[in-house]
Design a protein around this motif. Structure first.
Motif, mmCIF file in Angstrom:
data_model
loop_
_atom_site.group_PDB
_atom_site.id
_atom_site.type_symbol
_atom_site.label_atom_id
_atom_site.label_comp_id
_atom_site.label_asym_id
_atom_site.label_seq_id
_atom_site.Cartn_x
_atom_site.Cartn_y
_atom_site.Cartn_z
ATOM 1 N N ALA A 284 0.860 -1.004 -0.028
ATOM 2 C CA ALA A 284 0.295 0.080 -0.268
ATOM 3 C C ALA A 284 0.479 0.986 -0.092
ATOM 4 N N ARG A 285 2.354 1.215 0.257
ATOM 5 C CA ARG A 285 2.638 2.641 0.623
ATOM 6 C C ARG A 285 3.946 2.548 -0.399
ATOM 7 N N ASP A 286 4.032 1.509 -1.524
ATOM 8 C CA ASP A 286 5.031 0.821 -2.253
ATOM 9 C C ASP A 286 6.659 0.685 -1.938
ATOM 10 N N VAL A 287 6.804 -0.281 -0.908
ATOM 11 C CA VAL A 287 7.553 -0.738 -0.040
ATOM 12 C C VAL A 287 7.932 -1.941 -0.740
ATOM 13 N N ALA A 288 9.397 -1.914 -1.121
ATOM 14 C CA ALA A 288 9.253 -2.944 -2.070
ATOM 15 C C ALA A 288 9.970 -4.654 -0.673
ATOM 16 N N LEU A 289 9.058 -5.802 -0.742
ATOM 17 C CA LEU A 289 9.941 -6.360 -0.122
ATOM 18 C C LEU A 289 11.362 -6.687 -0.271
ATOM 19 N N ALA A 290 11.664 -6.836 -1.142
ATOM 20 C CA ALA A 290 13.332 -6.802 -1.146
ATOM 21 C C ALA A 290 14.147 -5.875 -0.658
ATOM 22 N N ASP A 291 13.319 -4.850 -0.495
ATOM 23 C CA ASP A 291 14.231 -3.160 0.040
ATOM 24 C C ASP A 291 14.440 -3.499 1.567
ATOM 25 N N VAL A 292 13.150 -4.466 2.143
ATOM 26 C CA VAL A 292 13.239 -5.055 2.917
ATOM 27 C C VAL A 292 14.250 -5.776 3.400
ATOM 28 N N PHE A 293 14.509 -7.179 3.099
ATOM 29 C CA PHE A 293 15.241 -8.040 2.472
ATOM 30 C C PHE A 293 16.882 -7.211 3.298
ATOM 31 N N SER A 294 17.292 -5.917 2.162
ATOM 32 C CA SER A 294 18.218 -4.924 2.320
ATOM 33 C C SER A 294 18.632 -4.811 3.441
ATOM 34 N N GLU A 295 17.259 -3.639 3.691
ATOM 35 C CA GLU A 295 17.660 -3.648 5.277
ATOM 36 C C GLU A 295 18.274 -5.022 6.419
ATOM 37 N N LEU A 296 17.916 -5.582 6.572
ATOM 38 C CA LEU A 296 18.429 -6.992 6.968
ATOM 39 C C LEU A 296 19.260 -7.661 6.630
ATOM 40 N N GLU A 297 19.909 -7.886 5.664
ATOM 41 C CA GLU A 297 20.900 -7.719 5.289
ATOM 42 C C GLU A 297 21.835 -6.586 5.827
ATOM 43 N N ARG A 298 22.185 -4.992 5.818
ATOM 44 C CA ARG A 298 22.689 -4.380 6.112
ATOM 45 C C ARG A 298 23.072 -4.216 7.600
ATOM 46 N N ARG A 299 21.800 -4.878 8.559
ATOM 47 C CA ARG A 299 21.987 -4.956 9.276
ATOM 48 C C ARG A 299 22.518 -6.605 10.260
ATOM 49 N N GLU A 300 22.562 -7.143 9.369
ATOM 50 C CA GLU A 300 22.694 -8.738 10.008
ATOM 51 C C GLU A 300 24.306 -8.647 10.368
ATOM 52 N N GLY A 301 24.802 -9.596 11.380
ATOM 53 C CA GLY A 301 26.058 -9.290 12.234
ATOM 54 C C GLY A 301 26.500 -7.868 12.792
ATOM 55 N N THR A 302 25.237 -7.107 13.077
ATOM 56 C CA THR A 302 25.534 -5.975 14.084
ATOM 57 C C THR A 302 24.809 -6.526 15.058
ATOM 58 N N SER A 303 25.226 -6.136 16.028
ATOM 59 C CA SER A 303 24.082 -6.280 17.571
ATOM 60 C C SER A 303 23.233 -4.933 17.340
ATOM 61 N N GLY A 304 22.053 -5.955 17.679
ATOM 62 C CA GLY A 304 20.723 -5.382 18.192
ATOM 63 C C GLY A 304 21.368 -3.817 19.069
ATOM 64 N N ILE A 305 21.470 -4.441 19.765
ATOM 65 C CA ILE A 305 22.290 -3.321 20.920
ATOM 66 C C ILE A 305 23.163 -1.496 19.829
ATOM 67 N N THR A 306 23.907 -1.961 19.220
ATOM 68 C CA THR A 306 25.116 -1.198 18.826
ATOM 69 C C THR A 306 23.859 -1.053 17.468
ATOM 70 N N GLU A 307 23.056 -1.297 16.569
ATOM 71 C CA GLU A 307 21.735 -0.983 15.542
ATOM 72 C C GLU A 307 21.316 0.210 16.265
ATOM 73 N N LYS A 308 20.832 -0.366 17.322
ATOM 74 C CA LYS A 308 19.490 0.532 18.256
ATOM 75 C C LYS A 308 20.137 1.677 18.092
ATOM 76 N N ALA A 309 21.743 2.259 18.662
ATOM 77 C CA ALA A 309 22.263 3.045 19.683
ATOM 78 C C ALA A 309 22.836 4.118 17.908
ATOM 79 N N GLN A 310 23.061 3.469 16.723
ATOM 80 C CA GLN A 310 23.351 3.261 15.620
ATOM 81 C C GLN A 310 21.792 4.849 15.069
ATOM 82 N N ARG A 311 20.507 4.170 15.042
ATOM 83 C CA ARG A 311 19.690 4.742 14.862
ATOM 84 C C ARG A 311 18.827 6.074 16.224
ATOM 85 N N GLY A 312 20.185 5.880 17.556
ATOM 86 C CA GLY A 312 19.625 7.242 18.018
ATOM 87 C C GLY A 312 17.985 6.493 18.902
ATOM 88 N N THR A 313 17.395 5.550 19.076
ATOM 89 C CA THR A 313 16.555 5.119 19.667
ATOM 90 C C THR A 313 16.870 4.110 20.783
#
Length: 104
Positions: free
Chosen positions: A75-104
């Protein structure tokens, strides 16, 4: 193609389908806000089943959550491939580190 990718492709085709012929087309015709609302409802139902400990019901609700997530993305024209790419970008990064990088 995975089951999720196949479902996303089917949902994409429903964007131009007659809303009277398809539940997905009907949902998409109601707009992104309604799609988001349905996703939220299904997520809450999955949470309830997780708390209850009914694995069969949780499995069913989890399938509903995935379907409605894909509809909301479409409905928002967000491709599943883009979601997969984002997950791949985060792979191997600690969830704690990733959240700190986003500032949330």
């Amino acid at each position: 193609m995975t089951t999720l990718e196949s479902l996303a492709a089917t949902i994409e085709t429903r964007k131009t389908a007659d809303p009277e012929s398809s539940w997905t087309a009907k949902l998409l015709a109601k707009g992104p806000e309604k799609c988001a609302e349905k996703f939220g409802e299904e997520a809450v139902e999955a949470i309830i089943e997780a708390v209850k400990g009914d694995n069969a019901r949780l499995t069913s609700e989890a399938a509903d959550v995935l379907y409605h997530l894909l509809v909301m993305l479409a409905a928002r024209d967000v491709a599943l491939a883009d979601v997969f790419s984002e997950l791949e970008r985060r792979e191997g990064t600690s969830g704690i580190t990733e959240k700190a990088q986003r500032g949330t």
